[in-house]
Design a protein around this motif. Structure first.
Motif, PDB file in Angstrom:
ATOM      1  N   GLY A 125       0.609  -1.327  -0.419  1.00 39.78           N
ATOM      2  CA  GLY A 125       0.040   0.055   0.381  1.00 39.78           C
ATOM      3  C   GLY A 125       1.047   1.409  -0.182  1.00 39.78           C
ATOM      4  N   LEU A 126       1.007   2.211  -0.679  1.00 41.24           N
ATOM      5  CA  LEU A 126       1.654   3.139  -0.910  1.00 41.24           C
ATOM      6  C   LEU A 126       0.910   4.802  -0.531  1.00 41.24           C
ATOM      7  CD1 LEU A 126       3.575   1.898  -4.410  1.00 41.24           C
ATOM      8  CD2 LEU A 126       3.773   1.950  -1.823  1.00 41.24           C
ATOM      9  N   SER A 127       1.164   5.535  -0.181  1.00 44.33           N
ATOM     10  CA  SER A 127       0.629   6.890   0.205  1.00 44.33           C
ATOM     11  C   SER A 127      -0.531   6.510   0.477  1.00 44.33           C
ATOM     12  CB  SER A 127       0.926   8.073  -0.780  1.00 44.33           C
ATOM     13  OG  SER A 127       2.186   7.821  -1.089  1.00 44.33           O
ATOM     14  N   GLY A 128      -1.543   5.463   0.939  1.00 43.82           N
ATOM     15  CA  GLY A 128      -3.244   5.408   1.265  1.00 43.82           C
ATOM     16  C   GLY A 128      -3.376   6.288   1.826  1.00 43.82           C
ATOM     17  N   PHE A 129      -4.736   4.929   2.073  1.00 39.28           N
ATOM     18  CA  PHE A 129      -5.749   4.640   3.648  1.00 39.28           C
ATOM     19  C   PHE A 129      -6.357   4.075   3.295  1.00 39.28           C
ATOM     20  CE2 PHE A 129      -7.724   6.929  -0.226  1.00 39.28           C
ATOM     21  CZ  PHE A 129      -9.430   6.569  -0.122  1.00 39.28           C
ATOM     22  N   VAL A 130      -6.827   3.476   4.627  1.00 41.13           N
ATOM     23  CA  VAL A 130      -7.877   2.360   5.152  1.00 41.13           C
ATOM     24  C   VAL A 130      -9.442   2.967   5.430  1.00 41.13           C
ATOM     25  CG1 VAL A 130      -8.239   0.101   6.703  1.00 41.13           C
ATOM     26  CG2 VAL A 130      -6.371   0.881   5.762  1.00 41.13           C
ATOM     27  N   VAL A 131     -10.188   2.384   4.190  1.00 35.17           N
ATOM     28  CA  VAL A 131     -11.857   2.599   4.311  1.00 35.17           C
ATOM     29  C   VAL A 131     -12.278   1.826   5.727  1.00 35.17           C
ATOM     30  CG1 VAL A 131     -14.342   2.586   3.113  1.00 35.17           C
ATOM     31  CG2 VAL A 131     -11.720   3.247   1.623  1.00 35.17           C
ATOM     32  N   GLU A 132     -13.248   2.672   6.974  1.00 37.41           N
ATOM     33  CA  GLU A 132     -13.895   2.223   7.952  1.00 37.41           C
ATOM     34  C   GLU A 132     -14.930   1.617   6.476  1.00 37.41           C
ATOM     35  OE1 GLU A 132     -14.793   4.376  10.416  1.00 37.41           O
ATOM     36  OE2 GLU A 132     -12.447   5.695  11.402  1.00 37.41           O
ATOM     37  N   SER A 133     -15.395  -0.076   7.928  1.00 34.32           N
ATOM     38  CA  SER A 133     -16.465  -0.850   7.405  1.00 34.32           C
ATOM     39  C   SER A 133     -16.641  -1.578   9.037  1.00 34.32           C
ATOM     40  CB  SER A 133     -16.278  -1.527   6.281  1.00 34.32           C
ATOM     41  OG  SER A 133     -16.951  -2.755   6.242  1.00 34.32           O
ATOM     42  N   GLU A 134     -17.956  -1.220   9.319  1.00 32.91           N
ATOM     43  CA  GLU A 134     -18.421  -1.968  10.637  1.00 32.91           C
ATOM     44  C   GLU A 134     -18.496  -3.188  10.552  1.00 32.91           C
ATOM     45  OE1 GLU A 134     -21.260   0.316  12.194  1.00 32.91           O
ATOM     46  OE2 GLU A 134     -20.248   1.875  12.844  1.00 32.91           O
ATOM     47  N   ASP A 153       5.138   9.282   2.708  1.00 33.13           N
ATOM     48  CA  ASP A 153       5.796  10.743   2.592  1.00 33.13           C
ATOM     49  C   ASP A 153       5.194  11.130   4.525  1.00 33.13           C
ATOM     50  OD1 ASP A 153       7.099  12.772   3.286  1.00 33.13           O
ATOM     51  OD2 ASP A 153       6.346  13.306   0.648  1.00 33.13           O
ATOM     52  N   ARG A 154       5.792  11.531   5.449  1.00 31.79           N
ATOM     53  CA  ARG A 154       4.895  12.105   6.110  1.00 31.79           C
ATOM     54  C   ARG A 154       4.501  13.977   6.127  1.00 31.79           C
ATOM     55  NH1 ARG A 154       6.751   9.236  11.491  1.00 31.79           N
ATOM     56  NH2 ARG A 154       8.792   8.143  10.965  1.00 31.79           N
ATOM     57  N   ALA A 155       4.685  14.031   5.323  1.00 29.52           N
ATOM     58  CA  ALA A 155       4.284  15.166   4.661  1.00 29.52           C
ATOM     59  C   ALA A 155       3.487  15.502   3.474  1.00 29.52           C
ATOM     60  CB  ALA A 155       5.384  15.994   4.323  1.00 29.52           C
ATOM     61  N   HIS A 187       3.139  13.027  -2.835  1.00 30.88           N
ATOM     62  CA  HIS A 187       1.763  12.074  -3.137  1.00 30.88           C
ATOM     63  C   HIS A 187       2.653  11.499  -4.384  1.00 30.88           C
ATOM     64  CE1 HIS A 187      -1.722  10.461  -1.875  1.00 30.88           C
ATOM     65  NE2 HIS A 187      -1.981  10.126  -3.621  1.00 30.88           N
ATOM     66  N   ARG A 188       2.967  10.047  -4.396  1.00 33.44           N
ATOM     67  CA  ARG A 188       4.172   9.632  -5.456  1.00 33.44           C
ATOM     68  C   ARG A 188       4.373   8.657  -5.169  1.00 33.44           C
ATOM     69  NH1 ARG A 188       9.004  10.496  -6.960  1.00 33.44           N
ATOM     70  NH2 ARG A 188      10.526  12.217  -5.847  1.00 33.44           N
ATOM     71  N   ILE A 189       4.856   7.721  -6.185  1.00 36.99           N
ATOM     72  CA  ILE A 189       5.504   6.926  -5.600  1.00 36.99           C
ATOM     73  C   ILE A 189       7.899   6.991  -6.130  1.00 36.99           C
ATOM     74  CG2 ILE A 189       6.057   4.283  -6.455  1.00 36.99           C
ATOM     75  CD1 ILE A 189       3.165   4.068  -6.802  1.00 36.99           C
ATOM     76  N   GLY A 190       7.993   6.815  -5.109  1.00 36.69           N
ATOM     77  CA  GLY A 190       9.137   7.036  -5.447  1.00 36.69           C
ATOM     78  C   GLY A 190      10.425   5.593  -5.762  1.00 36.69           C
ATOM     79  N   ALA A 191      11.548   6.465  -6.348  1.00 34.88           N
ATOM     80  CA  ALA A 191      12.635   5.468  -6.251  1.00 34.88           C
ATOM     81  C   ALA A 191      13.630   4.341  -5.667  1.00 34.88           C
ATOM     82  CB  ALA A 191      13.731   6.459  -7.700  1.00 34.88           C
ATOM     83  N   GLU A 192      13.340   5.418  -5.055  1.00 33.23           N
ATOM     84  CA  GLU A 192      13.782   4.696  -3.639  1.00 33.23           C
ATOM     85  C   GLU A 192      12.770   3.530  -3.251  1.00 33.23           C
ATOM     86  OE1 GLU A 192      15.668   4.806   1.050  1.00 33.23           O
ATOM     87  OE2 GLU A 192      14.941   6.801  -0.141  1.00 33.23           O
ATOM     88  N   GLU A 193      11.590   3.747  -3.133  1.00 34.89           N
ATOM     89  CA  GLU A 193      10.406   2.876  -2.644  1.00 34.89           C
ATOM     90  C   GLU A 193      10.294   1.786  -3.682  1.00 34.89           C
ATOM     91  OE1 GLU A 193       5.920   4.108  -1.102  1.00 34.89           O
ATOM     92  OE2 GLU A 193       7.021   4.712  -2.931  1.00 34.89           O
ATOM     93  N   MET A 194      10.336   2.192  -4.665  1.00 37.23           N
ATOM     94  CA  MET A 194      10.230   1.171  -5.554  1.00 37.23           C
ATOM     95  C   MET A 194      11.284   0.076  -5.444  1.00 37.23           C
ATOM     96  SD  MET A 194       8.823   2.488  -9.472  1.00 37.23           S
ATOM     97  CE  MET A 194       9.971   4.135  -9.604  1.00 37.23           C
ATOM     98  N   ARG A 195      12.819   0.977  -5.251  1.00 40.03           N
ATOM     99  CA  ARG A 195      13.192  -0.700  -4.733  1.00 40.03           C
ATOM    100  C   ARG A 195      13.375  -1.242  -3.549  1.00 40.03           C
ATOM    101  NH1 ARG A 195      17.056   3.638  -6.682  1.00 40.03           N
ATOM    102  NH2 ARG A 195      17.349   4.143  -4.172  1.00 40.03           N
ATOM    103  N   ASP A 196      12.526  -0.686  -2.534  1.00 41.52           N
ATOM    104  CA  ASP A 196      12.324  -1.095  -1.313  1.00 41.52           C
ATOM    105  C   ASP A 196      11.335  -2.114  -1.611  1.00 41.52           C
ATOM    106  OD1 ASP A 196      13.975  -0.135   0.074  1.00 41.52           O
ATOM    107  OD2 ASP A 196      12.436   1.310   1.035  1.00 41.52           O
ATOM    108  N   ILE A 197      10.143  -1.971  -2.263  1.00 43.55           N
ATOM    109  CA  ILE A 197       9.067  -2.622  -2.795  1.00 43.55           C
ATOM    110  C   ILE A 197       9.540  -3.843  -3.895  1.00 43.55           C
ATOM    111  CG2 ILE A 197       6.962  -3.246  -4.216  1.00 43.55           C
ATOM    112  CD1 ILE A 197       6.699  -0.294  -4.114  1.00 43.55           C
TER     113      ILE A 197
END
Length: 219
Positions: A125-134, A153-155, A187-197
């Protein structure tokens, strides 16, 4: 069946691990092509197009600026996604299936995981969120949590702090979480992130049958 693009021709797919890629809101499947070259050998990616129209682009369900969504719409989109994944599995002899979603696509990946918790080897999961579902929460925490890579990214100004905290709580309770942050990525997918993926997929997707999965957390 969703529109899609593949990282490899049909003749090269049998015997590989299938990675289902899910784009963000107001985008389309071509946005995920940049990740294709970073994937480890043995992984075949398919980037799907969301069926919800956003102007001349696409999403997975209607989303307001606060990241609120109708739970029924999300569950419907998740069911349609699982039907497509089932069809893809029936068409090819894949060794397993993992998920990768960016922004709203992360919400979709998590929803698919919640609806079919035993169906995936790993998830990203990249730069995203989780939808609540009871409704889905009634069957959680998930009994057999899968390895999950969470990059951001924290920012990141798109995903607000409450959504980050709610996502963190769900991931920590329901997955074997690997968390990474990338300063300055936005709010994107970075090169370092792609290496970690790629490293994550090599271990937890391709190595699912070779290694005993243990929890690995960092931030």
């Amino acid at each position: 069946m969703h529109h899609m693009i593949w990282s490899a021709p049909a003749a090269e797919r049998p015997g590989t691990h299938l990675l289902v890629m899910l784009h963000g809101y107001g985008s389309d499947e071509t946005a995920m092509k940049a990740i294709f070259p970073s994937l480890p050998a043995g992984v075949t990616a398919v980037a799907l197009r969301g069926s919800f129209t956003v102007g001349d682009r696409f999403g997975w369900f209607l989303l307001d600026p606060t990241l609120e969504a109708d739970a029924a719409d999300v569950l419907q989109a998740g069911s349609e996604l699982l039907a497509t994944i089932t069809s893809l599995q029936q068409q090819g002899s894949f060794t397993g299936v993992s998920l990768l979603g960016f922004s709203q696509g992360m919400a979709m990946a998590v929803t698919a995981l919640r609806l079919r918790p035993s169906g995936f080897a790993s998830a990203v999961g990249l730069s995203g969120f989780v939808v609540e579902s009871e409704l889905l929460a009634m069957a959680e925490p998930l009994a057999n949590p899968v390895p999950f890579f969470w990059g951001r990214d924290r920012a990141d100004w798109v995903i607000h702090p409450d959504a980050i905290e709610a996502g963190r709580r769900w991931l920590e309770l329901n997955t074997l979480l690997t968390a990474r942050t990338y300063p300055g990525m936005g709010h994107r997918i970075g090169a370092e992130e792609m290496r970690d993926i790629a490293v994550f997929l090599r271990i937890f997707a391709l190595g699912a049958d070779k290694y005993k999965v243990t929890e690995y957390r960092s931030d």
